[in-house]
Write an enzyme that holds these catalytic residues in place. Structure first.
Site, PDB file in Angstrom:
ATOM      1  N   GLY A  90       0.798  -1.212   0.000  1.00  0.00           N
ATOM      2  CA  GLY A  90       0.000   0.000   0.000  1.00  0.00           C
ATOM      3  C   GLY A  90       0.833   1.266   0.000  1.00  0.00           C
ATOM      4  O   GLY A  90       2.046   1.240  -0.217  1.00  0.00           O
ATOM      5  N   GLN A  91       0.177   2.385   0.258  1.00  0.00           N
ATOM      6  CA  GLN A  91       0.815   3.692   0.154  1.00  0.00           C
ATOM      7  C   GLN A  91       0.808   4.371   1.525  1.00  0.00           C
ATOM      8  O   GLN A  91       1.094   3.724   2.526  1.00  0.00           O
ATOM      9  CB  GLN A  91       0.120   4.489  -0.948  1.00  0.00           C
ATOM     10  N   THR A  93      -0.764   5.910   4.882  1.00  0.00           N
ATOM     11  CA  THR A  93      -1.964   5.847   5.703  1.00  0.00           C
ATOM     12  C   THR A  93      -1.723   6.627   6.984  1.00  0.00           C
ATOM     13  O   THR A  93      -0.584   6.889   7.374  1.00  0.00           O
ATOM     14  CB  THR A  93      -2.347   4.399   6.075  1.00  0.00           C
ATOM     15  N   TYR A  94      -2.822   6.988   7.616  1.00  0.00           N
ATOM     16  CA  TYR A  94      -2.779   7.645   8.921  1.00  0.00           C
ATOM     17  C   TYR A  94      -3.284   6.676   9.980  1.00  0.00           C
ATOM     18  O   TYR A  94      -4.244   5.933   9.738  1.00  0.00           O
ATOM     19  CB  TYR A  94      -3.663   8.900   8.922  1.00  0.00           C
ATOM     20  N   HIS A  95      -2.658   6.684  11.144  1.00  0.00           N
ATOM     21  CA  HIS A  95      -3.182   5.978  12.312  1.00  0.00           C
ATOM     22  C   HIS A  95      -3.212   6.948  13.475  1.00  0.00           C
ATOM     23  O   HIS A  95      -2.321   7.805  13.604  1.00  0.00           O
ATOM     24  CB  HIS A  95      -2.310   4.777  12.683  1.00  0.00           C
ATOM     25  N   ALA A 163      -9.049   0.881   5.922  1.00  0.00           N
ATOM     26  CA  ALA A 163      -7.873   0.610   5.090  1.00  0.00           C
ATOM     27  C   ALA A 163      -7.354  -0.799   5.366  1.00  0.00           C
ATOM     28  O   ALA A 163      -7.583  -1.366   6.440  1.00  0.00           O
ATOM     29  CB  ALA A 163      -6.774   1.633   5.369  1.00  0.00           C
ATOM     30  N   ILE A 164      -6.645  -1.338   4.377  1.00  0.00           N
ATOM     31  CA  ILE A 164      -6.045  -2.669   4.486  1.00  0.00           C
ATOM     32  C   ILE A 164      -4.606  -2.589   4.013  1.00  0.00           C
ATOM     33  O   ILE A 164      -4.314  -2.007   2.967  1.00  0.00           O
ATOM     34  CB  ILE A 164      -6.811  -3.701   3.628  1.00  0.00           C
ATOM     35  N   CYS A 194      -3.696   6.619   0.774  1.00  0.00           N
ATOM     36  CA  CYS A 194      -3.603   5.507  -0.172  1.00  0.00           C
ATOM     37  C   CYS A 194      -3.454   5.995  -1.617  1.00  0.00           C
ATOM     38  O   CYS A 194      -3.809   5.288  -2.566  1.00  0.00           O
ATOM     39  CB  CYS A 194      -4.800   4.577  -0.045  1.00  0.00           C
TER      40      CYS A 194
END
Length: 240
Positions: A90-91, A93-95, A163-164, A194
């Protein structure tokens, strides 16, 4: 009298099906590097047959992660939060707080050693969980994750709600999924989530559903059992 030559009927009893994975819930935000160290050690132990599968539910402090396909141009404010390079697919992401992260450490050799099928299972799991809250989650060709159509906000408007991103090592998965429960949606503005700029992000609370994290956890565990379930094999075959 029992004929001693007769086979013992107990010897024909089917082997018990393996139980589902262990579930771990962290109440406090877990630093990202600490989580990665734990996942890598646990995945190695699972591959060696020394530990059981695990689904780990947690939150992180605010941060951005870069997957193997991340474009540096999609990191719009690199100084805003810590940025971590990660080996998952993937690209960017935010957590952060208010987002339920579920790290899935599963032995696909005991399940189905098919990466595409595994990602589809994770999508179906998220869609089933959202359906428990009367939210219609959908997948889109060429876009990883789960989306919610919002036509009342504009023609063709779709927002990402989950998201995955996974990684496999010796057919054991780690990393996993993230579901937006009630994060600060402005935090997503520091990246192109993403790599998709033409759509937005949403959350359960943003959709008008003030659910709690424990409620989400109950639903995730229930729908995991329904959609993914226990492994098919009692134990892993030795690597050759």
């Amino acid at each position: 009298m029992v004929n001693p030559a007769s086979p013992n009927p107990d010897s024909f009893a089917p082997s018990p099906l393996p139980e589902g994975p262990e579930w771990k819930i962290s109440d406090m935000p877990v630093p990202y590097e600490e989580a990665v160290r734990f996942m890598e050690a646990r995945a190695a132990a699972i591959a060696e047959g020394k530990a059981e599968e695990l689904v780990w539910l947690l939150e992180h402090p605010p941060l951005y992660t870069a997957g193997t396909s991340a474009d540096p141009a999609d990191l719009l404010t690199p100084e805003r939060f810590p940025v971590y390079e990660t080996g998952r697919g993937g690209q960017y992401t935010y957590h952060g707080p208010g987002q339920r992260v579920a790290y899935v450490l599963l032995d696909l050799k005991r399940r189905k050693p098919d990466v595409r099928a595994f990602v589809e299972d994770l999508e179906r799991w998220l869609i089933a969980a959202l359906a428990e809250f009367n939210v219609k989650g959908e997948v889109r060709e060429g876009r990883v994750g789960v989306w919610v159509a919002r036509p009342h906000l504009g023609a063709g408007r779709e927002d990402k709600i989950a998201a995955i991103g996974i990684r496999l090592r010796k057919w054991v998965s780690f990393h996993g999924i993230s579901l937006n429960v009630d994060p600060d949606l402005d935090h997503f503005s520091g990246i192109v989530p993403c790599g998709i700029s033409e759509h937005g992000v949403t959350s359960l609370v943003d959709l008008g559903l003030p659910v709690s994290m424990p409620e989400v956890d109950v639903v995730l565990k229930k729908t995991f059992a329904e959609v993914i379930g226990p492994p098919l094999l009692a134990k892993r075959e030795p690597d050759t």
